[in-house]
Design a protein around this motif. Structure first.
Motif, PDB file in Angstrom:
ATOM      1  N   MET A 104      12.662   0.595 -13.684  1.00 24.04           N
ATOM      2  CA  MET A 104      12.468  -0.587 -12.832  1.00 24.04           C
ATOM      3  C   MET A 104      12.593  -0.186 -11.365  1.00 24.04           C
ATOM      4  O   MET A 104      13.388   0.692 -11.041  1.00 24.04           O
ATOM      5  N   PHE A 105      11.834  -0.855 -10.517  1.00 24.26           N
ATOM      6  CA  PHE A 105      11.773  -0.481  -9.108  1.00 24.26           C
ATOM      7  C   PHE A 105      12.139  -1.658  -8.206  1.00 24.26           C
ATOM      8  O   PHE A 105      11.509  -2.723  -8.286  1.00 24.26           O
TER       9      PHE A 105
ATOM     10  N   VAL B  53       3.743  -4.493  -9.956  1.00 24.44           N
ATOM     11  CA  VAL B  53       4.511  -3.264 -10.180  1.00 24.44           C
ATOM     12  C   VAL B  53       3.809  -2.045  -9.573  1.00 24.44           C
ATOM     13  O   VAL B  53       4.450  -1.122  -9.091  1.00 24.44           O
ATOM     14  N   GLU B  54       2.472  -2.063  -9.524  1.00 18.94           N
ATOM     15  CA  GLU B  54       1.757  -0.907  -8.988  1.00 18.94           C
ATOM     16  C   GLU B  54       1.356  -1.124  -7.535  1.00 18.94           C
ATOM     17  O   GLU B  54       1.304  -2.269  -7.054  1.00 18.94           O
TER      18      GLU B  54
ATOM     19  N   GLY C 290       0.800  -1.226   0.000  1.00 16.48           N
ATOM     20  CA  GLY C 290       0.000   0.000   0.000  1.00 16.48           C
ATOM     21  C   GLY C 290       0.831   1.273   0.000  1.00 16.48           C
ATOM     22  O   GLY C 290       0.278   2.372  -0.047  1.00 16.48           O
ATOM     23  N   GLN C 291       2.155   1.132   0.057  1.00 13.24           N
ATOM     24  CA  GLN C 291       3.024   2.319   0.059  1.00 13.24           C
ATOM     25  C   GLN C 291       3.306   2.716  -1.390  1.00 13.24           C
ATOM     26  O   GLN C 291       3.810   1.906  -2.177  1.00 13.24           O
TER      27      GLN C 291
ATOM     28  N   GLY D  67      -0.737  -7.716  -0.810  1.00 16.80           N
ATOM     29  CA  GLY D  67      -0.693  -6.359  -1.351  1.00 16.80           C
ATOM     30  C   GLY D  67       0.744  -6.117  -1.763  1.00 16.80           C
ATOM     31  O   GLY D  67       1.524  -7.074  -1.851  1.00 16.80           O
ATOM     32  N   GLU D  68       1.091  -4.888  -2.021  1.00 12.32           N
ATOM     33  CA  GLU D  68       2.489  -4.614  -2.379  1.00 12.32           C
ATOM     34  C   GLU D  68       2.719  -3.111  -2.484  1.00 12.32           C
ATOM     35  O   GLU D  68       1.786  -2.345  -2.721  1.00 12.32           O
ATOM     36  N   PRO D  69       3.987  -2.696  -2.320  1.00 11.25           N
ATOM     37  CA  PRO D  69       4.320  -1.308  -2.638  1.00 11.25           C
ATOM     38  C   PRO D  69       4.437  -1.174  -4.152  1.00 11.25           C
ATOM     39  O   PRO D  69       4.654  -2.168  -4.853  1.00 11.25           O
ATOM     40  N   GLY D  70       4.322   0.030  -4.654  1.00  8.41           N
ATOM     41  CA  GLY D  70       4.503   0.195  -6.101  1.00  8.41           C
ATOM     42  C   GLY D  70       4.099   1.570  -6.574  1.00  8.41           C
ATOM     43  O   GLY D  70       3.726   2.439  -5.781  1.00  8.41           O
TER      44      GLY D  70
END
Ligand code: UVW
Length: 365
Positions: free
Chosen positions: A253-254, A299-300, A224-225, A272-275
């Motif tokens: 790229m991240f 990625v998002e 969520g970041q 979930g994930e950061p992105g």
């Protein structure tokens, strides 16, 4: 996709219920009864934007304000941002090859890797050996049988037929629009997409810029970041890289650190994930890049800070702009070697009508 996620089973750690809840929340808010009357372009021949816009009705789903076709690559295009990869672009990218080192930046495909929703990955080798012996030389051999969503598990490259936006009523495939305005009615087929299959993409060989968000934030980012355009600029400055050096057709790229959860804590990885969010997506569009990538499964940022939106960056970049997306990459060796600029090389597997591609992307320095 949201309506197709069924069952309560646990897949690769995340329960489908978790992801379905996330998606349903967004779907309810986004399906504001959008109707797009009379804008159907003829079969495979697309209306110019002005005509489409003139006929655009009142409501569109949240996050979409106007039709996005025809694409800048032409009304019949099916290759999207891979069109950036011209001989000139390849020669320019090749200037970045200095020491000839190749890094594998794709994951190993194996049972137990985290998967989205009910997707599966099952490899079997019947027999053992599968066949033989043949001839007086007694040759034996192994063949594998693989059952999977081949372009949508593990390290995966999203093709342009993967993500669309429903502009009409539920179930109206003539108004489920994909890249370049192609509709689900035109392209969907049980035996593979009739248009926008991943085999239509050109091989990618381009300059890539790696953003080390772990270094910028001082540790692994959290689900969520959001990575903003300000973060990208700050990371570039920290890495002594210049924003003006990022050219059309390049890749960004991240490294978020989220990939460190891979097969160690699949539940958390899938939760979930950061992105990147829409702000960074607009920066990517403005820079006219060819590809985004990350060490995460989408990625998002998931969930999006606007809880009513689901995978809106996918739609913004892929559906509306034909910008490609490579998920579940691994940058640990590049980071260890402080290699933030390299050539990204990947040829999507030419499986006719597939929605994406597996395979092993490489970074060349
Ligand atoms: C979806 O398919 C929604 O996501 P991804 O492209 O991340 O697999």
């Amino acid at each position: 996709m949201p309506n197709e996620i069924k069952g309560e089973e646990q897949q690769g750690g995340m329960s489908t219920t978790d992801r379905r809840t996330l998606l349903r929340t967004a779907g309810l808010a986004g399906a504001a009864g959008a109707a797009l009357a009379g804008t159907m372009h003829g079969k495979f021949s697309l209306a110019p934007v002005s005509e489409a816009q003139a006929q655009t009705p009142i409501s569109m789903p949240k996050g979409t304000d106007k039709p996005w076709w025809p694409s800048k690559w032409g009304p019949e295009d099916e290759a999207g941002a891979s069109n950036h990869i011209t001989p000139e672009k390849v020669l320019d990218a090749a200037k970045w090859i200095k020491d000839g080192k190749i890094y594998k930046i794709g994951r190993v495909y194996e049972g137990g890797m985290p998967l989205f929703g009910p997707r599966a990955f099952t490899l079997r080798i019947p027999g053992g050996p599968t066949g033989g012996p043949f001839g007086d030389n007694k040759l034996v051999y192994h063949d594998e049988f693989l059952s999977t969503e081949i372009g949508q598990t593990g390290t995966q490259f999203d093709g342009l037929g993967h993500i669309g936006i429903q502009l009409g009523k539920d179930g109206d495939k003539s108004e489920m629009r994909f890249y370049n305005g192609h509709t689900a009615a035109e392209i969907s087929d049980a035996y593979g997409l009739k248009r926008l299959g991943v085999e239509k993409l050109k091989p990618l060989f381009t300059r890539a810029h790696l953003i080390d968000m772990v270094a910028l934030k001082g540790g692994m980012m959290d689900a969520g970041q959001e990575i903003t355009s300000a973060d990208i600029k700050a990371a570039l400055a920290k890495q002594n890289m210049s924003e003006s050096d990022i050219k059309p057709g390049d890749a960004i790229m991240f490294h978020t650190g989220w990939g460190s959860l891979w097969m160690k804590n699949n539940d958390r990885f899938n939760s979930g994930e950061p992105g990147i969010g829409l702000d960074a997506a607009r920066w990517v569009i403005e820079k006219d890049l060819a590809l985004t990538a990350a060490d995460t499964w989408a990625v998002e940022v998931v969930p999006n800070p606007d809880k009513s939106l689901a995978f809106v960056v996918h739609a913004e970049l892929q559906t509306k702009h034909g910008i490609h997306n490579h998920e579940n990459l691994i940058f640990d060796e590049l980071i260890a070697d402080k290699k933030y600029q390299f050539v990204y090389c990947f040829a999507p597997a030419p499986i006719k009508g597939a929605t994406g591609s597996n395979g092993c992307p490489i970074a060349i320095t």
